[in-house]
Design an enzyme around this catalytic site. Sequence first.
Site: not given
Length: 148
Positions: A9, A49, A112, A115, A126
Amino acid sequence: MEKTFLMVKPDGVQRSLIGDITARFEQKGFKLAGAKLMAIPESLAEEHYGEHKEKPFFGELVDFITSGPVFAMVWEGEGVIATARQMMGATKPSEAAPGTIRGDFGVTVGKNVIHGSDSPESAEREIGLFFNKEEIVDYQKDNLNWVY
Ligand code: DAT
Ligand code: MG
């Protein structure tokens, strides 16, 4: 062979963690099948998302994931979807075990670091969202004879 979609990310890219993160999957014995540094358009972020559209953090999530480049990857290997999720650690870094990526590199749920697809269905979806067929490379890696 099973494939999954993983993505460093924007926080991980800015914190120079691309190398450390990819090294873990390489060292584990998984095979890199595709990778690119890219900016995510807002429309792709919202689609990626989509399952979280109704959540209160959806807006922040889309803003964050589009706030800087990401490093998108396809990794291949036996059980790679579930194993990569274990290697990532829990969604909240405060609950992620030491030794996992989020446990070692993250502090807050909003940043975080990584992904990863959570099921065969989401992996297929995805990978298709982020990669063209030509960007997924099919090749032999001879060291895998020593993994399998
Ligand atoms: P994961 O990324 O482990 O698959 P998820 O799909 O439940 O977790 O959520 C997607 C991302 O949304 C997650 O990586 C960080 C963010 N997120 C999840 N829960 C959150 C919360 N309670 N507050 C803020 N951001 C959250
Ligand atoms: Mg998820």
